[in-house]
Structure formats: structure tokens, C-alpha cells
Scaffold this motif. Structure first.
Motif, short mmCIF file in Angstrom:
data_model
loop_
_atom_site.label_atom_id
_atom_site.label_comp_id
_atom_site.label_asym_id
_atom_site.label_seq_id
_atom_site.Cartn_x
_atom_site.Cartn_y
_atom_site.Cartn_z
N ILE A 34 0.85 -1.18 0.00
CA ILE A 34 0.00 0.00 0.00
C ILE A 34 0.89 1.23 0.00
O ILE A 34 1.76 1.38 0.86
N VAL A 35 0.67 2.10 -1.00
CA VAL A 35 1.50 3.29 -1.10
C VAL A 35 0.72 4.58 -0.85
O VAL A 35 1.32 5.61 -0.55
N GLU A 36 -0.61 4.53 -0.98
CA GLU A 36 -1.39 5.75 -0.76
C GLU A 36 -2.86 5.39 -0.57
O GLU A 36 -3.39 4.51 -1.24
N THR A 37 -3.51 6.10 0.33
CA THR A 37 -4.96 6.00 0.53
C THR A 37 -5.50 7.41 0.52
O THR A 37 -4.95 8.30 1.18
N ARG A 38 -6.58 7.62 -0.26
CA ARG A 38 -7.20 8.95 -0.37
C ARG A 38 -8.71 8.81 -0.33
O ARG A 38 -9.26 7.79 -0.71
N SER A 39 -9.36 9.89 0.06
CA SER A 39 -10.82 9.93 -0.05
C SER A 39 -11.25 11.35 -0.37
O SER A 39 -10.53 12.31 -0.08
N TRP A 40 -12.40 11.45 -1.00
CA TRP A 40 -12.99 12.72 -1.38
C TRP A 40 -14.46 12.72 -0.99
O TRP A 40 -15.18 11.76 -1.28
N LEU A 41 -14.92 13.79 -0.40
CA LEU A 41 -16.36 14.00 -0.28
C LEU A 41 -16.83 14.48 -1.65
O LEU A 41 -16.13 15.22 -2.34
N VAL A 42 -18.01 14.02 -2.04
CA VAL A 42 -18.55 14.31 -3.37
C VAL A 42 -19.97 14.85 -3.19
O VAL A 42 -20.76 14.27 -2.45
N ARG A 43 -20.28 15.94 -3.88
CA ARG A 43 -21.64 16.47 -3.82
C ARG A 43 -22.51 15.70 -4.82
O ARG A 43 -22.31 15.79 -6.03
N PRO A 44 -23.45 14.90 -4.32
CA PRO A 44 -24.34 14.19 -5.24
C PRO A 44 -25.27 15.19 -5.93
O PRO A 44 -25.51 16.29 -5.40
N GLN A 45 -25.79 14.81 -7.07
CA GLN A 45 -26.69 15.70 -7.80
C GLN A 45 -27.86 16.11 -6.90
O GLN A 45 -28.52 15.27 -6.30
N GLY A 46 -28.08 17.41 -6.77
CA GLY A 46 -29.14 17.92 -5.90
C GLY A 46 -28.78 17.92 -4.42
O GLY A 46 -29.52 18.43 -3.60
N THR A 64 -21.26 17.94 2.26
CA THR A 64 -20.92 17.91 0.84
C THR A 64 -21.41 19.12 0.04
O THR A 64 -21.18 19.19 -1.16
N VAL A 65 -22.05 20.06 0.70
CA VAL A 65 -22.64 21.19 -0.02
C VAL A 65 -21.62 21.94 -0.87
O VAL A 65 -21.94 22.43 -1.95
N TYR A 66 -20.38 22.03 -0.42
CA TYR A 66 -19.35 22.73 -1.18
C TYR A 66 -18.32 21.79 -1.79
O TYR A 66 -17.28 22.23 -2.27
N SER A 67 -18.60 20.51 -1.79
CA SER A 67 -17.68 19.51 -2.35
C SER A 67 -17.82 19.45 -3.87
O SER A 67 -18.86 19.82 -4.42
N PRO A 68 -16.79 18.96 -4.55
CA PRO A 68 -16.89 18.81 -6.00
C PRO A 68 -17.89 17.71 -6.37
O PRO A 68 -18.14 16.80 -5.58
N GLU A 69 -18.43 17.80 -7.57
CA GLU A 69 -19.32 16.74 -8.07
C GLU A 69 -18.47 15.61 -8.64
O GLU A 69 -17.25 15.72 -8.78
#
Length: 183
Positions: A34-46, A64-69
Motif C-alpha cells: 500500500i503506497v497511498e490511501t485517499r478519499s474525497w467527499l462528493v456532492r451528489p446531484q441535488g 458535501t454542499v461545497y464539495s466537487p461533483e
């Protein structure tokens, strides 16, 4: 485990719809490490959520209101997939379905990706009454953070899949083809 390269992936969804991704997580494995672990919050449609999904993962619309889609997060994930076009997921039917439905929702092209399912492999290899990710990790003393958070689940999946490869006595991913498919 020279030559064992893959990206374990996990998604959490805001509703029962597969295209409602609210968190994405990856764990990059190179040469069996294992060399890297990442996570992203994502704004679901609506940015709408169901009560039941929030109870499972604890992610709320305010998170997630200001997270990327999805398209922006997927572009980042694809940066990793350029080097390692292989995904692993626990219950790949769900996670690969999330990718397919989200790509369709946003009118995006489907990349040429191979995937493997650690759940299918566990059902074949082990004789447990339960094959959930957290149960299997408990059985093998695989450490994990917060279950049902995408980055932590992706790393748990990566560690489990490495264990499965070892327990099968395999030398490469191509020997696991029964447990996978194409995106």
C-alpha cells in the motif's frame, strides 16, 4: 508480491441510487504494498440524502454542499488509473455500478478498466458464514479505521485482497480473472 498492482476503490452513496455518490475512496497498491490511501467527499446531484444512507455512513448534506461533483473527483481518480488500470472492490457489483451509473448520469466516457471483486474471491476461498468486509477484516486481524467511510473501506479491501491472493497461492492478478470483469 512483485507485479501486484491495483487500486482498491469504495463509494458511499447519498440515496439508494448508485449515481448518488457522496464519498469516494481509493487505496493504491504497487508491488503488493500500500503506497497511498485517499478519499474525497462528493456532492451528489441535488445534494439530497436519504435518512437510511446517512445512518450508515454519517455523511450529511452539510458535509458535501461545497464539495466537487463526481466528474471532478473522477478526473482525479483517473489520474491514478493511467498508471494502474485495475480496480478492486468488495462487492464490486455495487461499486462498479456506482461508476457506470455516474458516468452515464454525467455523460462521461467509460474507460477501459479491469476490476476484481474481493467478496466473490472470499466466498470461493473461505468458509465463513459471513463475508462482509468488516467481518473478514476482523477474522484476519486486518486493521481498519471507520467502516463505511470510503477511504478506510478502500484500504480494508486492499489489505483483504492481498491476503486472498496469498491464500490462493497466486503469483499475479490475471489468475484472479474469475473474480472480475471489465468496466
Amino acid at each position: 508480491m512483485q507485479g501486484i498492482n491495483f487500486i482498491a476503490i469504495d463509494f458511499e452513496t447519498a440515496t439508494g441510487k448508485r449515481a448518488s455518490i457522496c464519498e469516494a475512496g481509493i487505496c493504491v497498491v504497487r508491488d503488493g504494498e500500500i503506497v497511498e490511501t485517499r478519499s474525497w467527499l462528493v456532492r451528489p446531484q441535488g445534494n439530497s440524502y436519504s435518512y437510511w444512507n446517512m445512518q450508515i455512513h454519517g455523511i450529511r448534506p452539510n458535509d458535501t454542499v461545497y464539495s466537487p461533483e463526481f466528474p471532478e473527483v473522477w478526473a482525479e481518480i483517473c489520474g491514478y488509473l493511467k498508471d494502474i488500470p485495475v480496480l478492486v472492490a468488495h462487492n464490486a457489483a455495487f461499486d462498479i455500478g456506482c461508476i457506470r451509473h455516474s458516468l452515464e448520469l454525467y455523460g462521461m466516457e467509460k474507460p477501459d478498466i479491469t476490476y476484481y471483486c474481493s467478496l466473490r474471491a472470499a466466498r470461493k476461498l473461505y468458509n465463513f458464514g459471513c463475508n462482509s468486509l468488516d467481518y473478514l477484516c476482523d477474522q484476519f486481524k486486518i486493521p481498519y479505521g471507520q467502516h463505511h467511510r470510503a477511504g478506510d473501506d478502500a484500504e480494508m479491501c486492499a489489505r483483504l485482497f492481498l491476503r486472498e491472493i496469498k491464500d490462493f497461492g497466486l503469483c499475479g492478478l490475471e489468475e484472479m480473472k474469475y473474480y472480475g470483469g471489465k468496466l
